[in-house]
Scaffold this motif. Structure first.
Motif, mmCIF file in Angstrom:
data_model
loop_
_atom_site.group_PDB
_atom_site.id
_atom_site.type_symbol
_atom_site.label_atom_id
_atom_site.label_comp_id
_atom_site.label_asym_id
_atom_site.label_seq_id
_atom_site.Cartn_x
_atom_site.Cartn_y
_atom_site.Cartn_z
ATOM 1 N N HIS A 172 -6.675 -24.766 -10.271
ATOM 2 C CA HIS A 172 -7.610 -25.545 -11.094
ATOM 3 C C HIS A 172 -8.941 -24.824 -11.294
ATOM 4 N N GLY A 173 -9.113 -23.690 -10.620
ATOM 5 C CA GLY A 173 -10.349 -22.935 -10.788
ATOM 6 C C GLY A 173 -11.566 -23.648 -10.237
ATOM 7 N N LEU B 112 -4.495 -35.729 -3.162
ATOM 8 C CA LEU B 112 -5.537 -34.767 -3.511
ATOM 9 C C LEU B 112 -5.965 -35.080 -4.938
ATOM 10 N N HIS B 113 -7.178 -35.597 -5.082
ATOM 11 C CA HIS B 113 -7.734 -35.980 -6.375
ATOM 12 C C HIS B 113 -8.597 -34.822 -6.881
ATOM 13 N N VAL B 114 -8.326 -34.376 -8.103
ATOM 14 C CA VAL B 114 -9.060 -33.257 -8.693
ATOM 15 C C VAL B 114 -9.709 -33.729 -9.986
ATOM 16 N N GLN B 115 -10.996 -33.483 -10.120
ATOM 17 C CA GLN B 115 -11.730 -33.732 -11.362
ATOM 18 C C GLN B 115 -12.127 -32.371 -11.900
ATOM 19 N N ALA B 116 -11.571 -31.998 -13.030
ATOM 20 C CA ALA B 116 -11.894 -30.700 -13.626
ATOM 21 C C ALA B 116 -11.765 -30.805 -15.136
ATOM 22 N N ASP B 117 -12.572 -30.064 -15.842
ATOM 23 C CA ASP B 117 -12.513 -29.992 -17.295
ATOM 24 C C ASP B 117 -12.623 -31.373 -17.923
ATOM 25 N N GLY B 118 -13.445 -32.234 -17.329
ATOM 26 C CA GLY B 118 -13.670 -33.555 -17.886
ATOM 27 C C GLY B 118 -12.536 -34.538 -17.660
ATOM 28 N N GLY B 119 -11.461 -34.124 -17.011
ATOM 29 C CA GLY B 119 -10.327 -35.003 -16.751
ATOM 30 C C GLY B 119 -10.001 -35.027 -15.276
ATOM 31 N N MET C 83 3.329 -22.157 -10.413
ATOM 32 C CA MET C 83 3.873 -21.792 -11.723
ATOM 33 C C MET C 83 3.528 -22.816 -12.795
ATOM 34 N N ALA C 84 3.305 -24.052 -12.409
ATOM 35 C CA ALA C 84 2.957 -25.088 -13.386
ATOM 36 C C ALA C 84 1.658 -24.756 -14.102
ATOM 37 N N PHE C 85 0.840 -23.892 -13.522
ATOM 38 C CA PHE C 85 -0.450 -23.559 -14.112
ATOM 39 C C PHE C 85 -0.498 -22.163 -14.713
ATOM 40 N N ASP C 86 0.618 -21.436 -14.684
ATOM 41 C CA ASP C 86 0.622 -20.080 -15.230
ATOM 42 C C ASP C 86 0.234 -20.037 -16.700
ATOM 43 N N GLU C 87 0.626 -21.055 -17.447
ATOM 44 C CA GLU C 87 0.356 -21.081 -18.881
ATOM 45 C C GLU C 87 -0.851 -21.944 -19.234
ATOM 46 N N ALA C 88 -1.571 -22.426 -18.241
ATOM 47 C CA ALA C 88 -2.714 -23.302 -18.508
ATOM 48 C C ALA C 88 -3.826 -22.512 -19.203
#
Length: 141
Positions: free
Chosen positions: A26-27, A77-84, A113-118
């Motif tokens: 998620h950076g 694990l709750h992540v808030q990133a990129d406004g979402g 791998m789910a994020f490779d194309e993000a």
């Protein structure tokens, strides 16, 4: 205090690895804050940022006694990133005597791998944050 089983130790390492992988993909921290580390689970992402590594390690290790007693039902694990926002949920069945390390490796690989194309986050992305919540079972009578 009861001794922590090998299965519990593996689950604690798995939980740490999942958290670090999610934070990386998620950076939420600079890419340089993570490196590959070889564990029983294989090569996993691990934080080399002292504060992040210390926090996640202490958090996960604090759950070991409850995991060992079968009291942890789910870790979110709750992540808030990129406004979402996004929530990752790890559900815990009663602790088996042994765990399938290959399946744990596969889960970590699929997560990454789910994020490779993000797409890359825009430079004006909203501030990022994350938190962990734990759901427990009542003690057995």
């Amino acid at each position: 205090m009861p001794q922590i089983s090998e299965s519990t130790q593996d689950l604690v390492l798995f939980l740490q690895s999942v958290i670090f992988t999610v934070l990386k993909v998620h950076g939420l921290y600079a890419a340089q804050s993570f490196q590959r580390c070889r564990l029983r689970l294989g090569d996993v992402w691990w934080s080399n940022c002292v504060q992040v590594e210390d926090y996640v390690t202490k958090l996960c290790e604090s759950l070991a006694p409850a995991i060992n007693r079968g009291r942890v039902q789910a870790v979110r694990l709750h992540v808030q990133a990129d406004g979402g926002g996004q929530c990752y949920v790890l559900c815990f069945a009663k602790l088996p005597s042994s765990l399938d390390l290959a399946e744990m490796r596969a889960v970590l690989a699929r997560l990454e791998m789910a994020f490779d194309e993000a797409p890359a986050l825009p430079s004006t992305a909203a501030p990022s944050a994350w938190r962990v919540t734990v759901e427990t079972r009542p003690p057995e009578a």
